[in-house]
Design an enzyme around this catalytic site. Structure first.
Site, PDB file in Angstrom:
ATOM      1  N   ARG A   1       1.115  -0.908   0.062  1.00  0.00           N
ATOM      2  CA  ARG A   1       0.109   0.047  -0.159  1.00  0.00           C
ATOM      3  C   ARG A   1       0.920   1.086  -0.026  1.00  0.00           C
ATOM      4  O   ARG A   1       0.535   1.788  -0.804  1.00  0.00           O
ATOM      5  CB  ARG A   1      -0.988   0.346   1.423  1.00  0.00           C
ATOM      6  CG  ARG A   1      -1.925  -1.220   1.127  1.00  0.00           C
ATOM      7  CD  ARG A   1      -2.930  -1.119   2.446  1.00  0.00           C
ATOM      8  NE  ARG A   1      -3.382  -0.091   2.199  1.00  0.00           N
ATOM      9  CZ  ARG A   1      -4.647   0.484   3.500  1.00  0.00           C
ATOM     10  NH1 ARG A   1      -4.069  -0.021   4.443  1.00  0.00           N
ATOM     11  NH2 ARG A   1      -5.384   1.619   2.907  1.00  0.00           N
TER      12      ARG A   1
ATOM     13  N   CYS B   1      -1.474   5.742   8.822  1.00  0.00           N
ATOM     14  CA  CYS B   1      -2.011   5.042   8.731  1.00  0.00           C
ATOM     15  C   CYS B   1      -2.246   4.631   7.416  1.00  0.00           C
ATOM     16  O   CYS B   1      -3.049   5.912   6.879  1.00  0.00           O
ATOM     17  CB  CYS B   1      -1.896   3.610  10.260  1.00  0.00           C
ATOM     18  SG  CYS B   1      -3.375   4.599  10.975  1.00  0.00           S
TER      19      CYS B   1
END
Length: 283
Positions: A180, A238
């Site tokens: 990611r 995050c």
């Protein structure tokens, strides 16, 4: 004061003269709707069995505000958060231990919020419910209302601009999975990639196969290898401020203070004017 507690030590404390208040914060990120599977139900998991005396706390409703321009799990309204914590029995003078199903992310989010808003004694059960060897209960305890009043700290929280600046002036750690970060996949947010200057530091690498944190010395070595030194200002983000809280907790175990960008990638990537970096290079 340590940030985590073992299941053995927790059992001793629960049998002692000053047992901590237990908060069950079972939650997990799920793409169930896309997959056609039922969504994870933390309250149902709690009802099926929890640590005796534990009170359930709903991450989506009590540890976060409504999703929107500030991300999927923005800060909750502090008055509402305080009221929820008092309903759960949280008082300033009683220790709190939070746990989840074992991943540690949700428990860390509760730990971070309570610590940032001024509670002096909060710990996370290392390894979560999976580490507990004692009996479970299905009884919902009747707890006296607590007296906790949130008083946010001046430090420890980043907004988008602060995260961007810290990526240049200090070390900004990206706690998401490496793919990611690199922008190879993005199952949740508008675009893949990372904040320019941020360093990839998947939070999954802070724990062993049993879900428990690595020893403090090993965590310290890991963060040193990522560019953290004693005089470094450190921040974490995050996807939506949940797994990032777990990385802040890992840093605390290693003795390193760090700030959390709560909006994280879900907020950053929603604004097309903000730059996005892809690939393994932080820049």
């Amino acid at each position: 004061m340590t940030a985590i507690i073992t299941a053995t030590d927790l059992a001793h404390e629960l049998a002692g003269d000053r047992p901590p208040l237990l908060l069950d914060v079972r939650w997990q990120l799920t793409l169930a709707k896309a997959a056609g599977a039922p969504a994870f139900d933390g309250r149902a998991e709690y009802a099926a069995g929890h640590l005796p005396g534990a009170v359930f706390v709903d991450l989506d409703r009590e540890l976060a505000g409504a999703r929107g321009e500030h991300g999927r799990h923005p800060l909750p309204d502090l008055a509402e958060f305080g009221a929820a914590m008092r309903r759960a029995g949280v008082s300033a003078t009683r220790p709190v231990v939070v746990y989840d199903g074992g991943q540690g992310w949700a428990a860390a989010r509760a730990w971070w919020l309570l610590r940032w808003t001024g509670h002096p004694d909060v710990r996370v059960l290392d390894g979560g419910l999976a580490a507990w060897a004692g009996e479970l209960s299905t009884e919902v305890p009747a707890v006296a209302e607590g007296d906790f009043r949130p008083a946010p700290a001046a430090a420890g929280l980043l907004d988008a601009d602060g995260a961007a600046a810290l990526a240049r002036a200090g070390v900004l750690l990206d706690a998401r999975a490496g793919e990611r970060y690199r922008g190879e996949v993005e199952p949740v947010d508008r675009v893949g990639g990372h904040i320019p200057g941020a360093v990839s530091a998947p939070t999954t690498e802070n724990v062993g196969p049993d879900g428990r944190f690595l020893p403090a010395a090993e965590l310290l070595d890991r963060f040193k290898a990522l560019g953290v030194s004693p005089d470094t200002e450190v921040g974490v983000y995050c996807g939506s401020g949940v797994s990032g809280a777990h990385e802040v907790l890992a840093l605390a175990v290693a003795g390193i203070p760090a700030a959390l960008y709560v909006g994280s990638w879900s907020e950053w990537s929603s604004d097309p004017s903000r730059p996005v970096a892809v690939g393994a290079d932080p820049q």
